[in-house]
Motif scaffolding. Structure first.
Motif, PDB file in Angstrom:
ATOM      1  N   VAL A  27      38.619 -23.178 -36.879  1.00 56.31           N
ATOM      2  CA  VAL A  27      37.363 -23.352 -37.600  1.00 56.31           C
ATOM      3  C   VAL A  27      36.350 -22.379 -37.003  1.00 56.31           C
ATOM      4  CG1 VAL A  27      36.611 -25.284 -36.129  1.00 56.31           C
ATOM      5  CG2 VAL A  27      35.600 -24.993 -38.397  1.00 56.31           C
ATOM      6  N   LYS A  28      35.688 -21.646 -37.886  1.00 54.66           N
ATOM      7  CA  LYS A  28      34.637 -20.703 -37.489  1.00 54.66           C
ATOM      8  C   LYS A  28      33.316 -21.330 -37.914  1.00 54.66           C
ATOM      9  CE  LYS A  28      34.380 -16.691 -39.623  1.00 54.66           C
ATOM     10  NZ  LYS A  28      34.480 -15.267 -39.974  1.00 54.66           N
ATOM     11  N   SER A  29      32.363 -21.429 -36.982  1.00 59.40           N
ATOM     12  CA  SER A  29      31.139 -22.155 -37.305  1.00 59.40           C
ATOM     13  C   SER A  29      29.897 -21.508 -36.707  1.00 59.40           C
ATOM     14  CB  SER A  29      31.245 -23.598 -36.811  1.00 59.40           C
ATOM     15  OG  SER A  29      31.377 -23.635 -35.406  1.00 59.40           O
ATOM     16  N   ASP A  30      28.765 -21.856 -37.337  1.00 54.54           N
ATOM     17  CA  ASP A  30      27.433 -21.534 -36.830  1.00 54.54           C
ATOM     18  C   ASP A  30      26.787 -22.878 -36.523  1.00 54.54           C
ATOM     19  OD1 ASP A  30      28.131 -18.991 -37.714  1.00 54.54           O
ATOM     20  OD2 ASP A  30      26.735 -19.010 -39.399  1.00 54.54           O
ATOM     21  N   PHE A  31      26.169 -23.015 -35.355  1.00 51.60           N
ATOM     22  CA  PHE A  31      25.594 -24.303 -34.987  1.00 51.60           C
ATOM     23  C   PHE A  31      24.474 -24.152 -33.971  1.00 51.60           C
ATOM     24  CE2 PHE A  31      29.099 -23.557 -32.060  1.00 51.60           C
ATOM     25  CZ  PHE A  31      28.507 -23.782 -30.829  1.00 51.60           C
ATOM     26  N   ARG A  32      23.775 -25.257 -33.768  1.00 48.43           N
ATOM     27  CA  ARG A  32      22.758 -25.368 -32.713  1.00 48.43           C
ATOM     28  C   ARG A  32      22.939 -26.727 -32.057  1.00 48.43           C
ATOM     29  NH1 ARG A  32      16.286 -24.451 -32.618  1.00 48.43           N
ATOM     30  NH2 ARG A  32      15.801 -26.136 -31.177  1.00 48.43           N
ATOM     31  N   VAL A  33      22.952 -26.723 -30.724  1.00 44.02           N
ATOM     32  CA  VAL A  33      23.003 -27.959 -29.944  1.00 44.02           C
ATOM     33  C   VAL A  33      21.679 -28.074 -29.203  1.00 44.02           C
ATOM     34  CG1 VAL A  33      24.165 -29.252 -28.120  1.00 44.02           C
ATOM     35  CG2 VAL A  33      25.497 -27.738 -29.610  1.00 44.02           C
ATOM     36  N   ASP A  34      20.951 -29.156 -29.467  1.00 40.01           N
ATOM     37  CA  ASP A  34      19.712 -29.436 -28.732  1.00 40.01           C
ATOM     38  C   ASP A  34      20.056 -30.320 -27.544  1.00 40.01           C
ATOM     39  OD1 ASP A  34      17.293 -28.344 -30.301  1.00 40.01           O
ATOM     40  OD2 ASP A  34      18.560 -29.249 -31.841  1.00 40.01           O
ATOM     41  N   PHE A  35      19.430 -30.045 -26.400  1.00 41.03           N
ATOM     42  CA  PHE A  35      19.697 -30.804 -25.194  1.00 41.03           C
ATOM     43  C   PHE A  35      18.690 -31.932 -25.029  1.00 41.03           C
ATOM     44  CE2 PHE A  35      21.476 -26.582 -24.225  1.00 41.03           C
ATOM     45  CZ  PHE A  35      22.791 -26.965 -24.075  1.00 41.03           C
ATOM     46  N   ASN A  69      31.578 -28.285 -22.639  1.00 42.16           N
ATOM     47  CA  ASN A  69      31.235 -29.170 -21.526  1.00 42.16           C
ATOM     48  C   ASN A  69      29.721 -29.365 -21.412  1.00 42.16           C
ATOM     49  OD1 ASN A  69      31.924 -30.885 -19.438  1.00 42.16           O
ATOM     50  ND2 ASN A  69      31.815 -29.269 -17.884  1.00 42.16           N
ATOM     51  N   LEU A  70      29.093 -29.707 -22.529  1.00 44.15           N
ATOM     52  CA  LEU A  70      27.640 -29.857 -22.585  1.00 44.15           C
ATOM     53  C   LEU A  70      27.255 -31.295 -22.248  1.00 44.15           C
ATOM     54  CD1 LEU A  70      26.989 -27.766 -25.809  1.00 44.15           C
ATOM     55  CD2 LEU A  70      26.846 -27.038 -23.420  1.00 44.15           C
ATOM     56  N   LEU A  71      26.973 -31.541 -20.982  1.00 47.07           N
ATOM     57  CA  LEU A  71      26.724 -32.888 -20.495  1.00 47.07           C
ATOM     58  C   LEU A  71      25.439 -33.504 -21.020  1.00 47.07           C
ATOM     59  CD1 LEU A  71      27.851 -32.374 -16.801  1.00 47.07           C
ATOM     60  CD2 LEU A  71      29.181 -33.249 -18.736  1.00 47.07           C
ATOM     61  N   ARG A  72      24.450 -32.721 -21.310  1.00 43.40           N
ATOM     62  CA  ARG A  72      23.157 -33.228 -21.788  1.00 43.40           C
ATOM     63  C   ARG A  72      22.940 -32.914 -23.267  1.00 43.40           C
ATOM     64  NH1 ARG A  72      20.628 -36.473 -18.041  1.00 43.40           N
ATOM     65  NH2 ARG A  72      20.921 -35.640 -15.964  1.00 43.40           N
ATOM     66  N   ALA A  73      24.026 -32.870 -24.017  1.00 41.61           N
ATOM     67  CA  ALA A  73      23.924 -32.551 -25.438  1.00 41.61           C
ATOM     68  C   ALA A  73      23.268 -33.693 -26.194  1.00 41.61           C
ATOM     69  CB  ALA A  73      25.299 -32.267 -26.019  1.00 41.61           C
ATOM     70  N   GLY A  74      22.397 -33.319 -27.094  1.00 42.82           N
ATOM     71  CA  GLY A  74      21.788 -34.263 -28.016  1.00 42.82           C
ATOM     72  C   GLY A  74      22.330 -33.975 -29.405  1.00 42.82           C
ATOM     73  N   PRO A  75      21.452 -33.885 -30.390  1.00 43.80           N
ATOM     74  CA  PRO A  75      21.917 -33.628 -31.749  1.00 43.80           C
ATOM     75  C   PRO A  75      22.537 -32.234 -31.906  1.00 43.80           C
ATOM     76  CG  PRO A  75      19.508 -33.791 -31.683  1.00 43.80           C
ATOM     77  CD  PRO A  75      20.013 -34.093 -30.313  1.00 43.80           C
ATOM     78  N   VAL A  76      23.562 -32.173 -32.756  1.00 45.59           N
ATOM     79  CA  VAL A  76      24.249 -30.916 -33.070  1.00 45.59           C
ATOM     80  C   VAL A  76      24.049 -30.659 -34.556  1.00 45.59           C
ATOM     81  CG1 VAL A  76      26.462 -29.713 -33.148  1.00 45.59           C
ATOM     82  CG2 VAL A  76      25.980 -31.320 -31.285  1.00 45.59           C
ATOM     83  N   THR A  77      23.477 -29.506 -34.879  1.00 42.05           N
ATOM     84  CA  THR A  77      23.286 -29.134 -36.282  1.00 42.05           C
ATOM     85  C   THR A  77      24.322 -28.083 -36.639  1.00 42.05           C
ATOM     86  OG1 THR A  77      20.928 -29.599 -36.150  1.00 42.05           O
ATOM     87  CG2 THR A  77      21.676 -28.231 -37.999  1.00 42.05           C
ATOM     88  N   ILE A  78      25.175 -28.423 -37.606  1.00 37.38           N
ATOM     89  CA  ILE A  78      26.182 -27.482 -38.104  1.00 37.38           C
ATOM     90  C   ILE A  78      25.559 -26.760 -39.293  1.00 37.38           C
ATOM     91  CG2 ILE A  78      28.508 -27.220 -39.047  1.00 37.38           C
ATOM     92  CD1 ILE A  78      28.532 -28.416 -36.225  1.00 37.38           C
ATOM     93  N   HIS A  79      25.415 -25.446 -39.181  1.00 36.22           N
ATOM     94  CA  HIS A  79      24.818 -24.645 -40.254  1.00 36.22           C
ATOM     95  C   HIS A  79      25.874 -24.121 -41.221  1.00 36.22           C
ATOM     96  CE1 HIS A  79      20.794 -24.651 -38.558  1.00 36.22           C
ATOM     97  NE2 HIS A  79      21.378 -24.542 -37.376  1.00 36.22           N
ATOM     98  N   ALA A  80      27.057 -23.798 -40.696  1.00 39.26           N
ATOM     99  CA  ALA A  80      28.141 -23.277 -41.536  1.00 39.26           C
ATOM    100  C   ALA A  80      29.456 -23.523 -40.831  1.00 39.26           C
ATOM    101  CB  ALA A  80      27.955 -21.779 -41.775  1.00 39.26           C
ATOM    102  N   MET A  81      30.507 -23.738 -41.630  1.00 38.95           N
ATOM    103  CA  MET A  81      31.854 -23.859 -41.065  1.00 38.95           C
ATOM    104  C   MET A  81      32.860 -23.425 -42.113  1.00 38.95           C
ATOM    105  SD  MET A  81      32.317 -28.018 -40.919  1.00 38.95           S
ATOM    106  CE  MET A  81      34.091 -28.079 -40.736  1.00 38.95           C
ATOM    107  N   THR A  82      33.873 -22.689 -41.644  1.00 40.00           N
ATOM    108  CA  THR A  82      34.921 -22.171 -42.512  1.00 40.00           C
ATOM    109  C   THR A  82      36.248 -22.307 -41.793  1.00 40.00           C
ATOM    110  OG1 THR A  82      33.370 -20.512 -43.347  1.00 40.00           O
ATOM    111  CG2 THR A  82      35.696 -20.152 -43.809  1.00 40.00           C
ATOM    112  N   ILE A  83      37.265 -22.770 -42.507  1.00 32.55           N
ATOM    113  CA  ILE A  83      38.613 -22.829 -41.938  1.00 32.55           C
ATOM    114  C   ILE A  83      39.264 -21.470 -42.164  1.00 32.55           C
ATOM    115  CG2 ILE A  83      40.865 -23.967 -42.008  1.00 32.55           C
ATOM    116  CD1 ILE A  83      38.472 -25.777 -41.105  1.00 32.55           C
TER     117      ILE A  83
END
Length: 102
Positions: A27-35, A69-83
């Protein structure tokens, strides 16, 4: 996937991500992880191996947090994903090793 971007709160008890270099699909993706303690990390065209030929955006969010290994991860926003099939993108050739011999 037309219903993106979407934001997910990954389950901390989710199964860990496991690399499977034999998997024919990725899976190829664009995302943002807020801590949770401030800041964030973003990625574009980030590639992870997947089992089978599909993955849900919810599971992808969990895989991202686990793989990085994001120990302090909060919300994850997936902007795009392609198989994609292995080899159908820029990873078809081995990466160059910095400072390696020619």
């Amino acid at each position: 996937m037309s219903d993106l971007p979407r934001t997910f709160h990954p389950d901390p008890e989710a199964a860990p991500y496991r690399i499977d270099q034999q998997s024919p699909y990725r899976v190829k993706s664009d995302f943002r992880v807020d801590f949770t303690n401030g800041g964030y990390v973003e990625a574009k065209d980030f590639i992870l191996d997947i089992e089978g030929d599909g993955v849900t955006p919810e599971r992808l969010a969990e895989m991202i947090v686990s793989a990085m290994n994001l120990l302090r991860a909060g919300p994850v926003t997936i902007h795009a994903m392609t198989i994609v099939r292995r080899g159908e993108h820029r990873d078809a050739e081995p990466a160059a090793v910095p400072g390696g011999t020619p």
